[in-house]
Scaffold this motif. Structure first.
Motif, PDB file in Angstrom:
ATOM      1  N   GLY A  73      11.560   5.243  11.692  1.00 13.55           N
ATOM      2  CA  GLY A  73      12.379   6.113  12.543  1.00 13.55           C
ATOM      3  C   GLY A  73      12.091   5.838  14.008  1.00 13.55           C
ATOM      4  N   PHE A  74      10.826   5.645  14.308  1.00 11.09           N
ATOM      5  CA  PHE A  74      10.407   5.405  15.685  1.00 11.09           C
ATOM      6  C   PHE A  74      11.029   4.111  16.232  1.00 11.09           C
ATOM      7  CE2 PHE A  74       7.308   3.705  18.749  1.00 11.09           C
ATOM      8  CZ  PHE A  74       7.332   4.741  19.660  1.00 11.09           C
ATOM      9  N   VAL A  75      11.040   3.070  15.380  1.00 12.21           N
ATOM     10  CA  VAL A  75      11.635   1.800  15.821  1.00 12.21           C
ATOM     11  C   VAL A  75      13.119   2.003  16.095  1.00 12.21           C
ATOM     12  CG1 VAL A  75      12.055  -0.618  15.232  1.00 12.21           C
ATOM     13  CG2 VAL A  75       9.973   0.485  14.455  1.00 12.21           C
ATOM     14  N   HIS A  76      13.805   2.689  15.163  1.00 13.60           N
ATOM     15  CA  HIS A  76      15.236   2.957  15.374  1.00 13.60           C
ATOM     16  C   HIS A  76      15.433   3.700  16.692  1.00 13.60           C
ATOM     17  CE1 HIS A  76      16.873   1.411  11.716  1.00 13.60           C
ATOM     18  NE2 HIS A  76      16.181   2.221  10.916  1.00 13.60           N
ATOM     19  N   GLN A  77      14.600   4.696  16.904  1.00 13.44           N
ATOM     20  CA  GLN A  77      14.725   5.515  18.112  1.00 13.44           C
ATOM     21  C   GLN A  77      14.561   4.647  19.363  1.00 13.44           C
ATOM     22  OE1 GLN A  77      12.228   9.046  18.166  1.00 13.44           O
ATOM     23  NE2 GLN A  77      12.180   8.999  20.402  1.00 13.44           N
ATOM     24  N   GLN A  78      13.540   3.807  19.339  1.00 19.36           N
ATOM     25  CA  GLN A  78      13.285   2.957  20.497  1.00 19.36           C
ATOM     26  C   GLN A  78      14.433   1.988  20.731  1.00 19.36           C
ATOM     27  OE1 GLN A  78      10.580   2.880  22.739  1.00 19.36           O
ATOM     28  NE2 GLN A  78      10.210   4.864  21.825  1.00 19.36           N
ATOM     29  N   MET A  79      15.072   1.587  19.620  1.00 22.12           N
ATOM     30  CA  MET A  79      16.178   0.640  19.746  1.00 22.12           C
ATOM     31  C   MET A  79      17.487   1.347  20.098  1.00 22.12           C
ATOM     32  SD  MET A  79      14.880  -2.290  19.328  1.00 22.12           S
ATOM     33  CE  MET A  79      16.273  -3.382  19.110  1.00 22.12           C
ATOM     34  N   ASP A 121       0.839  -1.201   0.000  1.00 22.61           N
ATOM     35  CA  ASP A 121       0.000   0.000   0.000  1.00 22.61           C
ATOM     36  C   ASP A 121       0.876   1.253   0.000  1.00 22.61           C
ATOM     37  OD1 ASP A 121      -1.902   1.899   0.244  1.00 22.61           O
ATOM     38  OD2 ASP A 121      -2.868   1.078   2.045  1.00 22.61           O
ATOM     39  N   PRO A 122       1.194   1.754  -1.187  1.00 21.96           N
ATOM     40  CA  PRO A 122       2.106   2.905  -1.261  1.00 21.96           C
ATOM     41  C   PRO A 122       1.561   4.145  -0.547  1.00 21.96           C
ATOM     42  CG  PRO A 122       1.694   1.958  -3.436  1.00 21.96           C
ATOM     43  CD  PRO A 122       0.748   1.297  -2.501  1.00 21.96           C
ATOM     44  N   ASN A 123       0.251   4.205  -0.333  1.00 16.53           N
ATOM     45  CA  ASN A 123      -0.321   5.382   0.326  1.00 16.53           C
ATOM     46  C   ASN A 123       0.184   5.586   1.750  1.00 16.53           C
ATOM     47  OD1 ASN A 123      -1.895   5.886  -1.886  1.00 16.53           O
ATOM     48  ND2 ASN A 123      -3.556   4.566  -1.148  1.00 16.53           N
ATOM     49  N   VAL A 124       0.683   4.504   2.345  1.00 16.49           N
ATOM     50  CA  VAL A 124       1.073   4.628   3.744  1.00 16.49           C
ATOM     51  C   VAL A 124       2.581   4.875   3.895  1.00 16.49           C
ATOM     52  CG1 VAL A 124      -0.800   3.166   4.567  1.00 16.49           C
ATOM     53  CG2 VAL A 124       1.384   2.125   4.005  1.00 16.49           C
ATOM     54  N   ARG A 125       3.250   5.136   2.756  1.00 17.98           N
ATOM     55  CA  ARG A 125       4.719   5.237   2.778  1.00 17.98           C
ATOM     56  C   ARG A 125       5.236   6.204   3.851  1.00 17.98           C
ATOM     57  NH1 ARG A 125       9.411   4.544   0.305  1.00 17.98           N
ATOM     58  NH2 ARG A 125       8.571   2.981  -1.096  1.00 17.98           N
ATOM     59  N   SER A 126       4.761   7.488   3.807  1.00 16.81           N
ATOM     60  CA  SER A 126       5.404   8.446   4.702  1.00 16.81           C
ATOM     61  C   SER A 126       5.125   8.122   6.167  1.00 16.81           C
ATOM     62  CB  SER A 126       5.015   9.883   4.342  1.00 16.81           C
ATOM     63  OG  SER A 126       3.753  10.168   4.822  1.00 16.81           O
ATOM     64  N   ARG A 127       3.926   7.589   6.444  1.00 16.12           N
ATOM     65  CA  ARG A 127       3.616   7.172   7.816  1.00 16.12           C
ATOM     66  C   ARG A 127       4.563   6.044   8.247  1.00 16.12           C
ATOM     67  NH1 ARG A 127      -0.386   5.460  11.627  1.00 16.12           N
ATOM     68  NH2 ARG A 127       1.010   5.122  13.377  1.00 16.12           N
ATOM     69  N   MET A 128       4.837   5.137   7.313  1.00 18.68           N
ATOM     70  CA  MET A 128       5.697   4.002   7.644  1.00 18.68           C
ATOM     71  C   MET A 128       7.153   4.427   7.822  1.00 18.68           C
ATOM     72  SD  MET A 128       3.961   1.357   8.097  1.00 18.68           S
ATOM     73  CE  MET A 128       2.588   2.297   8.690  1.00 18.68           C
ATOM     74  N   ASP A 138       5.675  15.595  14.935  1.00 17.09           N
ATOM     75  CA  ASP A 138       6.247  14.529  15.764  1.00 17.09           C
ATOM     76  C   ASP A 138       7.673  14.216  15.321  1.00 17.09           C
ATOM     77  OD1 ASP A 138       3.819  13.086  17.371  1.00 17.09           O
ATOM     78  OD2 ASP A 138       3.170  14.031  15.511  1.00 17.09           O
ATOM     79  N   ALA A 139       7.850  14.173  13.981  1.00 15.51           N
ATOM     80  CA  ALA A 139       9.167  13.833  13.461  1.00 15.51           C
ATOM     81  C   ALA A 139      10.198  14.876  13.890  1.00 15.51           C
ATOM     82  CB  ALA A 139       9.106  13.731  11.936  1.00 15.51           C
ATOM     83  N   GLN A 140       9.826  16.152  13.791  1.00 14.18           N
ATOM     84  CA  GLN A 140      10.765  17.206  14.151  1.00 14.18           C
ATOM     85  C   GLN A 140      11.114  17.133  15.639  1.00 14.18           C
ATOM     86  OE1 GLN A 140      12.361  19.426  12.105  1.00 14.18           O
ATOM     87  NE2 GLN A 140      11.472  18.103  10.544  1.00 14.18           N
ATOM     88  N   TYR A 141      10.123  16.903  16.454  1.00 13.64           N
ATOM     89  CA  TYR A 141      10.389  16.788  17.887  1.00 13.64           C
ATOM     90  C   TYR A 141      11.309  15.597  18.153  1.00 13.64           C
ATOM     91  CZ  TYR A 141       9.842  15.773  22.795  1.00 13.64           C
ATOM     92  OH  TYR A 141      10.111  15.505  24.113  1.00 13.64           O
ATOM     93  N   ASN A 142      11.000  14.496  17.462  1.00 12.92           N
ATOM     94  CA  ASN A 142      11.803  13.288  17.688  1.00 12.92           C
ATOM     95  C   ASN A 142      13.253  13.489  17.237  1.00 12.92           C
ATOM     96  OD1 ASN A 142       9.589  12.145  18.749  1.00 12.92           O
ATOM     97  ND2 ASN A 142       9.196  10.704  17.076  1.00 12.92           N
ATOM     98  N   ILE A 143      13.448  14.274  16.166  1.00 12.54           N
ATOM     99  CA  ILE A 143      14.831  14.568  15.733  1.00 12.54           C
ATOM    100  C   ILE A 143      15.575  15.245  16.892  1.00 12.54           C
ATOM    101  CG2 ILE A 143      16.220  16.056  14.219  1.00 12.54           C
ATOM    102  CD1 ILE A 143      14.061  15.574  12.029  1.00 12.54           C
ATOM    103  N   CYS A 144      14.930  16.263  17.466  1.00 12.00           N
ATOM    104  CA  CYS A 144      15.540  16.986  18.574  1.00 12.00           C
ATOM    105  C   CYS A 144      15.822  16.039  19.734  1.00 12.00           C
ATOM    106  CB  CYS A 144      14.618  18.107  19.060  1.00 12.00           C
ATOM    107  SG  CYS A 144      14.248  19.297  17.781  1.00 12.00           S
ATOM    108  N   PHE A 145      14.834  15.195  19.996  1.00 18.92           N
ATOM    109  CA  PHE A 145      14.968  14.275  21.118  1.00 18.92           C
ATOM    110  C   PHE A 145      16.144  13.312  20.893  1.00 18.92           C
ATOM    111  CE2 PHE A 145      13.971  10.376  23.409  1.00 18.92           C
ATOM    112  CZ  PHE A 145      13.771  10.882  24.674  1.00 18.92           C
TER     113      PHE A 145
END
Lengths: 1089, 375
Positions: A595-601, A583-590, A623-630
């Motif tokens: 990124g979230f998985v990497h962050q958690q790991m 489902d290519p429509n979900v690309r950017s969400r995925m 969320d992405a921008q905040y997570n970058i900072c985090f």
């Protein structure tokens, strides 16, 4: 009324009783204008009868007879209700034959009473009551038939004759009534014809009779038909009497059923006739006669049961009965050994008449028939069709909540599948079998069958095996295989999807995930080869989503438990990749998720790379921008922990830059983007908090102050709105750091400004100042921060009395911490954790116990409570009886709370009695409630109850925790209250663990108490063994030199215990006991004499 | 589902009943359609047919008639979309979960303007009826946010207020009710009145009992729809009952019981069951177990066997009655000392529990609760 009748009929037929008449009598038609209270009360009583609430029904109808709210003319209906109740009781096998007979008699007596007292002799109730008499008679016979089957020999013969006579008499009476109604109908018909002739009009065709007359006609026909059907049942099957009875019933039924060609008696009658013919068929050995009877059965079913063409049927009852008749027909054919005819004679007809039976069948009759037919199909080597049909039935019946049909079909399916065995089933049949079990809710079995499907997906044709077959058979096999090949992708996808669902149903999320993740690599590239491309495409896409959600669930669960595991992360990454693929429509969400998985790991750099690719217009941009900072922040702190100064500096700069970048980012918002804007601003506000943490760690006071001011300028107004309530507390974190920062910079004026700023914010829209003894309207969390800040300022202004006083008062005004009653707090905590979390329960229990010592410091004083002053205080003016009963209750309460000579206090009973006493004086008018001992009495009783509850619960926990001093306190109370041996053992053990001669003595007394009741039995052996251990322990605890005599005394006491056992019960002595004896003897020998 | 809110279901339940009771005439958008009106007596009327040009929450337009106030029209039956009709049929057959899927399919496949309104509305309503409040709220929020012109706007606000109250989101509930009150002159009277009743319930939820009593007594004289009047009376009883539970004031319980007894005495089958349920609950909570048992069974009887409910029994409500019956019997059992009487009570408990395990009751929340609590 019609609907009620229909439902009643269905019930009546199903249980094969005479309920229908009862139902008629049970539910009088509602009054023309509306039902009266009398009608409701009567109907409710009947409902109670039908649901089995016999006691309540009996009380209800008995009350009905005299209830002033029921009009006098209606009250005799109570007798009818009682008659129906007793008739029901007469049928219940849980009563003895004698009791049932008594109930039937009571039923008849009440009915007679009703018929005598009913004033309206033309009412439907009265008329149905007349028929009801016979109904009861026939029920009585029905009950007797069941009893007769248990008899044999002459006793049976005598009973048969007697019962047959009774039934014959009832039949004769019923026939008379039937004849009379027939005459009435004929007279009515003549009258109508005469009137029509006089008016010059045509009489109606068919004749329309008055509804009431029709109902009676139908009722009597139904009862009579039932009576005929019952008659042969009196006799033993196969006997001459039975055969004669069958003949008589056949003749009797044939004689009148034909007259009912406009009501359901016609269908019932047809079925009964066919059943009787089947009995006859079973009884003959002559093949010709058998054949003739089979023909007759067919004719009868067609002539009667299926007489009404399906398209002409207008009532639900008729429609249902017609369907039911198909099942009866199948049952009869099976009884006479013609199962092979069920498909051609019954099923073919059924599906012709009901082509949409799967959707439309009434009360699932078609499902029953379909299941029977499927079983026959399986016997005829058509297992696939059978399994498919049963699966459809299970699915449909499940959806229509017809669970008995689901069970029936599932049983048939299970038999077929077990018999076939998975090896013999082709892959499609296996899939259906899996679906069948899945529909049935048996996920375990379903998974097994789906696994067979998966194993067989790659099976190829065995050419060698094929070569052994005839060319025609070879072709057949090849064609079948080719057909199957076309569907193999569809089957595979379905099997994996279903397996995943089944695992999920079983709570096996990881297994469900593995199955869901398997589909895309296996089938995505092949999806265009599927037979049903659209369906399979959708299914694969759905599985992509399912796998992602499951993987995320597993991953988050592991993250929450601080055990982020690699496997879960890999599974989630795989699921993300798969999902993007389908489902290519979900690309950017995925990408964000990645990124979230990497962050958690803890892989912050790859996480940052992923987050950076999220475009501005994406919902997750904020969320992405905040997570970058985090992530930069985390990299910085990790580097600091590793003492890597260079990296620390590098990431610190990146963290600050990225945070400042987000804080200062200008974004424009168009209409319809409110949600996105909200999400962005919430995250941006979080960035302020994160940056504040960094500045604070670095001691960057000025920057901190600027940051707080900036937040206030940007969000002061927004943060007060409902949409932004998540950020409302952010300034508390900021100012908590910036006010001390200003103080550290010795800028007192700035610190005050900052304080004013945050105070203005937290009190926006509320009173900005309050009197000294009042509190500001803030919550506890805000209050605490403000107290801290005001405290710091008070400290800073130590030399300025006015300001110091002002800020000190501020700390009071912001100190809004509300404390609940600690008793309630700990009580709730105790109740919450008791039996669930031992540590917390014990903690709360001990806190409560401390309170009890204080709360119950003044116990109830029995002498005072029984004093005249107290008892006289219970007085109800002018109501001596009430006074007396309340005093008696009070005395009972004192007994319960203080205990008696023989009994300790019973607090539960005290609580109950007190409740009764309070109920007797709900407004606390008597003076007893004002007496000192009785003030707050309810709460005190609760304390007593609670203390016992607490002690009982925590005593084993205290023992387990090894706090023996406390255990003694708790257990002494529990033992005194319950006198249970188990508690005594624990208490004795606690004494022993504490040690000391006094405690050993107390333990010895307790063992003595346990021993006393079993002194004459071998049960004493283990107790004495424990006593011996205790004495030995006692002896060893003493000083062998200073207390030599005592040592020897106790050790010998231990030896005596064992010797006593050896003498009385040598067979009960175990090696451990003998070992103990040796040890004690050795110990005594070792004592220097 | 929170019992407090159940009475609020009543008009909704009736409405659902209407929606699924009427079959669809073969009309197309812009052609003749059937209008279902909710009359003040509480009855439903479908006597009016007209050419529907468009409809929205504030007005309805018919060919030849121009724009006219919606009045008491609450539902317009279009019969032109087969998928939608299938879904409605499933609702009427009690296949609610299947119906939700079918509504979704109808919405995805169809092009008619009314489809997203009707389908989303019915998805919300069906979820609501089977107790899935969160899903219902999502559908309703979607509907009013995406289609503010949808004809169900005020009704959806009421639904949302009801759900929010159930979820403890009092401010959100208040906002929904205010949205209806703000356009009281424009929206259908029935939903305006509904919102007023819900406002009373909101005050109860906020524990402002005296205000709630005043508000409810105040609006009772002005309510024109019989079901709303009845609803407000239930709310009043409920207010006293909640007050009793909250303050342990026996007199408040008595007042509550009086209100419900008054409702039951009217012999209206649409409200009798609920009134019996409430009385039973009050008696149970005040330890009159024998009384509670009798009234609880009366409630179960009304919801399954009375004329109004026999065709489509409300097993959910009946199971609540059976729950209180079981609990009351259990309490009596605990209190009884006589062994024979204890056995008789045990038998009756078994009957109630067996009923709760039976096909129609199995897995309903109250059944599960009873079976878990009584072992």
């Amino acid at each position: 009324m019609r609907v009620f009748l229909a439902l009643s009929l269905i019930l009546a037929f199903t249980v094969c009783t005479f309920q229908i008449r009862a139902a008629r009598a049970e539910a009088p038609p509602p009054a023309a204008v509306g039902k009266t209270l009398a009608d409701y009360e009567y109907d409710f009583g009947i409902w109670l009868v039908n649901r089995g609430f016999e006691k309540l029904a009996e009380a209800h109808f008995t009350k009905y007879l005299t209830d002033p709210k029921i009009p006098a003319a209606k009250r005799p209906m109570g007798y009818l209700g009682l008659a129906i109740l007793y008739k029901r009781l007469g049928k219940l096998p849980r009563f003895s034959a004698k009791e049932r007979e008594a109930y039937f008699q009571k039923a008849l007596d009440n009915l007679t009473e009703f018929l005598t007292k009913c004033t309206d002799k033309n009412s439907p109730e009265y008329r149905s009551g007349l028929v009801e008499q016979y109904g009861i008679q026939i029920e009585r016979v029905g009950a007797k038939v069941a009893d007769i089957s248990k008899l044999s020999g002459d006793a049976r013969k005598a009973e048969e004759t007697k019962t047959a006579e009774e039934l014959k008499k009832a039949i004769a009476d019923l026939k008379d009534i039937h004849d009379k109604i027939r005459e009435e109908r004929e007279a009515y018909e003549q009258k109508v014809i005469a009137e029509c002739e006089a008016n010059g009009t045509e009489p109606p065709e068919p004749m329309v009779y008055p509804e009431e007359m029709e109902e009676r006609w139908y009722m009597i026909g139904f009862v009579l038909a039932q009576a005929y059907r019952l008659y042969p049942e009196i006799y033993l099957r196969g006997t001459d009497d039975f055969k004669k009875a069958v003949e008589m019933s056949l003749l009797g039924l044939q004689d009148f059923v034909w007259e009912h060609d406009s009501d359901t008696v016609y269908i019932y009658g047809g079925m009964y006739l066919a059943e009787l013919l089947a009995y006859k068929c079973l009884g003959t050995k002559d093949p010709k006669e058998k054949e003739a009877l089979r023909g007759k059965i067919d004719d009868t079913m067609n002539q009667y049961a299926f007489f009404f063409p399906v398209e002409n049927i207008t009532t639900d009852t008729m429609a249902y009965l017609r369907e039911k008749a198909f099942n009866k027909y199948a049952e009869i054919l099976a009884t006479i050994g013609s199962t092979d005819l069920i498909i051609p004679k019954v099923w073919t007809l059924y599906v012709r008449d009901y082509p949409n039976w799967l959707e439309t069948t009434m009360f699932g009759e078609g499902y029953t028939l379909g299941s029977v037919v499927a079983a026959i199909m399986a016997d005829n080597n058509d297992a696939l069709t059978a399994v498919e049909m049963l699966t459809s039935i299970i699915n449909k019946a499940q959806l229509r909540n017809m669970f008995d049909k689901v069970t029936f079909a599932s049983q048939k399916l299970a038999v077929i599948i077990e018999r076939l065995g998975p090896e013999a089933m082709d892959v499609k049949t296996l899939l259906q079998a899996g679906k069948g079990f899945k529909a049935k809710g048996d996920s375990d079995k379903a998974i097994r069958y789906y696994q067979y499907v998966i194993q067989k997906l790659d099976v190829k044709l065995d050419e060698e095996e094929l070569g052994k077959l005839s060319p025609a058979e070879q072709k057949k096999r090849r064609d079948k295989f080719e057909l199957l090949k076309k569907e193999i992708i569809d089957i595979g996808v379905e099997a994996f999807s279903d397996i995943s669902e089944c695992f999920k149903d079983l709570g096996l999320t990881v297994e469900a995930l593995t199955a869901a993740n398997e589909i895309i690599p296996r089938y995505y590239s092949l999806k265009d080869n599927a037979k049903d491309k659209e369906k399979i495409g959708l299914l694969i896409r759905r599985q992509g989503s399912v796998a992602f959600n499951l993987a995320r669930e597993v991953f988050m669960a592991s993250a929450k438990s601080d055990r982020v595991n690699k496997m879960a992360a890999q599974q989630l990454m795989l699921a993300i990749d798969n999902y993007i693929k389908v489902d290519p429509n979900v690309r950017s969400r995925m990408v964000y998720e990645r990124g979230f998985v990497h962050q958690q790991m803890g892989s912050y750099l790859p996480a940052i790379e992923s987050y950076k690719t999220i475009p501005q217009d994406d919902d997750k941009f904020g969320d992405a921008q905040y997570n970058i900072c985090f992530c930069f922040f985390k990299l910085m702190t990790d580097a600091k922990t590793a003492n890597d100064e260079a990296k620390t500096q590098e990431y610190q700069k990146m963290a600050i830059d990225s945070l400042a970048n987000v804080i200062n980012m200008e974004r424009k918002w168009g209409p319809g983007q409110e949600a996105k804007q909200r999400s962005w601003e919430r995250k941006r506000s979080q960035c302020f908090v994160l940056l504040c943490t960094i500045y604070n760690n670095l001691g960057m006071g000025k920057e901190l102050i600027d940051l707080s001011d900036k937040w206030m300028a940007m969000y002061k107004d927004l943060a007060g709105t409902k949409e932004y309530k998540e950020i409302a507390n952010h300034p508390l974190s900021l100012y908590k750091a910036s006010v001390p920062a200003a103080l550290a910079l010795k800028d007192l004026a700035k610190a005050e400004d900052q304080y004013k700023s945050i105070k203005g914010y937290v009190l926006a829209g509320k009173a900005a100042e309050v009197a000294e003894d009042k509190k500001y309207d803030v919550n506890e969390e805000t209050g605490q921060v403000m107290v801290e800040l005001a405290g710091k300022l008070a400290e800073a202004f130590a030399a300025d009395e006015a300001k110091r006083t002002f800020y000190t008062h501020e700390t009071d005004k912001f100190n809004v911490v509300v404390r609940d009653d600690p008793y309630d707090v700990y009580k709730n905590e105790f109740m919450k954790y008791a039996g669930k979390n031992d540590d917390l329960a014990l903690r709360a229990g001990r806190k409560l116990d401390k309170m009890f010592d204080r709360l119950l410091a003044v116990p109830f004083d029995e002498k005072v409570m029984r004093s005249k002053e107290y008892t006289d205080a219970i007085y109800f003016a002018g109501d001596a009886a009430k006074t007396e009963s309340a005093r008696a209750l009070y005395s009972k309460f004192v007994d319960a709370i203080c205990g008696t000579k023989d009994k300790v206090g019973n607090y539960a009973a005290a609580s109950r009695t007190l409740a009764e006493l309070m109920a007797a004086d709900p407004e606390s008018k008597t003076d007893i409630w004002r007496k000192p001992m009785m003030l707050d009495v309810k709460r005190k009783v609760d304390f007593y109850n609670m203390r016992l509850n607490v002690y009982k619960t925590i005593s084993p926990l205290v023992m387990k925790a090894g706090d023996y001093e406390y255990a003694v306190k708790v257990l002494e109370y529990v033992v005194a209250y319950y006198h249970k041996d188990a508690d005594k053992y624990d208490l004795a053990m606690a004494y022993r663990k504490i040690g000391g001669s006094d405690n050993y003595k107390l333990a010895a007394i307790l063992y003595g108490q346990i021993l006393a009741p079993v002194l004459k039995s071998k049960e004493q052996v283990p107790i004495r063994y424990i006593c011996a251990q205790m004495y030995f322990e006692w002896a060893k605890s003493l000083d062998p030199v200073k207390e030599k005599e005592e040592v020897i005394k106790q050790a010998e006491a231990g030896l005596r215990q064992i010797a006593n056992m050896q003498a009385q019960y040598p067979q009960e002595i175990t090696p451990e006991m003998l070992r103990l004896k040796d040890q004690i003897e050795a110990f005594i020998a070792s004592i220097p004499r | 589902m929170n019992t407090t809110l159940k009475i609020a279901f009543l008009p909704f339940a009736l409405l659902s009943f209407v929606a699924l009771s009427f079959f669809f005439s073969p009309v197309a958008w812009g052609e003749q359609a059937t209008l279902v009106k909710w009359l003040k007596s509480g009855a439903f009327d479908r006597s009016r047919t007209a050419d529907v040009v468009s409809e929205d929450c504030e007005s309805i337009t018919y060919t030849g008639l121009g724009k006219q106030a919606r009045g008491d029209v609450i539902f317009i039956e279009y019969g032109t979309n087969a998928d939608y009709n299938t879904a409605e049929k499933q609702v009427s057959d009690g296949e609610d979960r299947a119906a939700i899927k079918s509504f979704q399919t109808a919405m995805e496949k169809g092009k008619e303007e009314w489809l997203p309104w009707y389908c989303t509305f019915r998805i919300g309503e069906t979820n609501y009826n089977i107790g899935l409040a969160a899903e219902a709220a999502k559908a309703f929020e979607d509907l009013n946010n995406k289609y503010p012109r949808n004809p169900f706007y005020p009704q959806v606000c009421c639904y949302l207020a009801d759900i929010y109250m159930m979820q403890g989101k009092k401010d959100e509930a208040d906002a929904q009710l205010k949205a209806v009150a703000a356009k009281a002159n424009v929206f259908q009277v029935c939903w305006v009145e509904k919102a007023q009743v819900l406002q009373g319930r909101l005050l109860i939820a906020k524990k402002q009992y005296q205000e709630a009593i005043r508000h409810l007594k105040n609006i009772q004289g002005r309510l024109t729809y019989a079901p709303m009047l009845s609803d407000s009376r239930f709310a009043l009883g409920e207010c006293y009952e909640t007050m009793g539970a909250d303050t342990k004031d026996i007199n408040a319980y008595k007042e509550a019981s009086k209100v419900f007894e008054g409702i039951a005495a009217e012999l209206d089958e649409n409200t009798m069951g609920e009134a019996y349920l409430r009385i039973s609950r009050i008696l149970y909570n005040t330890s009159d177990y024998e009384g509670a048992y009798g009234f609880a069974l009366r409630a179960a009887f009304i919801y399954t066997a009375s004329k109004a409910w026999a065709d489509s029994p409300n097993y959910l409500k009946a199971s609540e009655g059976l729950y209180y019956a079981a609990k009351s019997l259990f309490a009596l059992f605990g209190r009884e000392k006589d062994a024979a009487k204890k056995d008789a009570l045990k038998l009756e408990i078994r009957i109630v529990l067996d009923l709760l395990k039976s096909r129609n009751y199995a897995n309903l929340p109250w059944s599960t609760k009873a079976l878990n609590e009584i072992k």
